[in-house]
Design an enzyme around this catalytic site. Structure first.
Site, PDB file in Angstrom:
ATOM      1  N   ASP A   8      10.283 -23.699  11.485  1.00  0.00           N
ATOM      2  CA  ASP A   8      10.319 -24.478  12.722  1.00  0.00           C
ATOM      3  C   ASP A   8      11.467 -25.475  12.629  1.00  0.00           C
ATOM      4  O   ASP A   8      11.537 -26.268  11.679  1.00  0.00           O
ATOM      5  CB  ASP A   8       8.993 -25.221  12.929  1.00  0.00           C
ATOM      6  N   ASP A 129       0.502 -19.710  23.863  1.00  0.00           N
ATOM      7  CA  ASP A 129       0.006 -20.873  23.131  1.00  0.00           C
ATOM      8  C   ASP A 129      -1.131 -21.480  23.935  1.00  0.00           C
ATOM      9  O   ASP A 129      -0.940 -21.854  25.103  1.00  0.00           O
ATOM     10  CB  ASP A 129       1.128 -21.902  22.958  1.00  0.00           C
TER      11      ASP A 129
END
Length: 240
Positions: A8, A129
């Site tokens: 990330d 998500d």
């Protein structure tokens, strides 16, 4: 099942967030390309990349870091975060990405997902998500009234390569994945599903393998950096 180690990216560094909060970022490596090389050297078949700044900005922000990663690895990589138009999709695929992940636009502009999946077969994934089963967009900052499973079903005939399902409340929390919700989603669609959020131990991976749904793989980040999950053991388990 494939293990996708996560890198990330925030401000050019390799970080992990807690439940998607940008203010709760822990820096694990200031050289993302070196981290990607380490994952490949350990035997990983794929690398999962997220441009966290891009997810909020709506356009690529950590492009230099991603390009450095692509220049140093030979295994395929997939990228999500800030990819919201056809030009950006084409640019990333031309630069060597194996797969782009479309999240926010899957809710706001599903026609783009269909167009991209048709133009680039096998190279477009949808990132879903969810918080309590409902989809969140724009770096998880905006709640929607869209049900995660219904969104997945809407792309059943679009030709997308995979669905990456993240339970936001589990992400980075080291509390295990939402096996029940992930399995239910995977059973609801024929599209390959990749589990994300909270995968932090060999037991978590065993639970996903044994959930009764045909999962394509699992993404893990913080647990690999913290050492809670041994990468070699995890790869052996999922390949066994």
């Amino acid at each position: 099942m494939i293990l996708y180690p996560a890198i990330d990216l925030k401000d050019g560094q390799c970080v992990r967030l807690l439940r998607g909060e940008m203010a709760a970022a822990t820096v694990f490596n200031d050289d993302p390309a070196a981290q990607a090389r380490a994952f490949e050297a350990a035997g990983c078949d794929w690398i999962h990349l997220v441009d966290l700044n891009g997810a909020f900005a709506g356009e690529p922000v950590n492009a230099a870091a991603v390009e450095a990663i692509l220049a140093t690895i030979t295994v395929p990589a997939q990228l999500g975060g800030g990819i919201r138009d056809m030009a950006t999709i084409e640019r990333w695929l031309d630069k060597g990405l194996a797969r782009v992940i479309l999240g926010t636009v899957a809710v706001e502009n599903p026609a783009l997902v269909r167009e991209a999946a048709a133009a680039f077969p096998g190279r477009v994934a949808v990132g879903i998500d969810a918080r309590n089963g409902m989809v969140a967009t724009k770096g998880w900052a905006e709640e929607t009234d869209v049900d995660a499973t219904e969104l997945a079903k809407s792309f059943e005939d679009a030709g997308v390569a995979a669905i990456i399902y993240t339970d936001i409340l589990r992400d980075g929390a080291m509390q295990g994945p939402n096996v029940e919700a992930t399995a239910a989603l995977a059973r609801a669609v024929s599209i390959p599903v990749i589990a994300s959020g909270g995968v932090s131990s060999l037991d978590d991976l065993r639970a996903l393998k044994a959930c009764g749904a045909p999962l394509d793989g699992a993404i893990s980040g913080r647990a690999l950096y913290d050492g809670a999950l041994d990468l070699g053991e995890a790869l052996a388990l999922l390949r066994g």
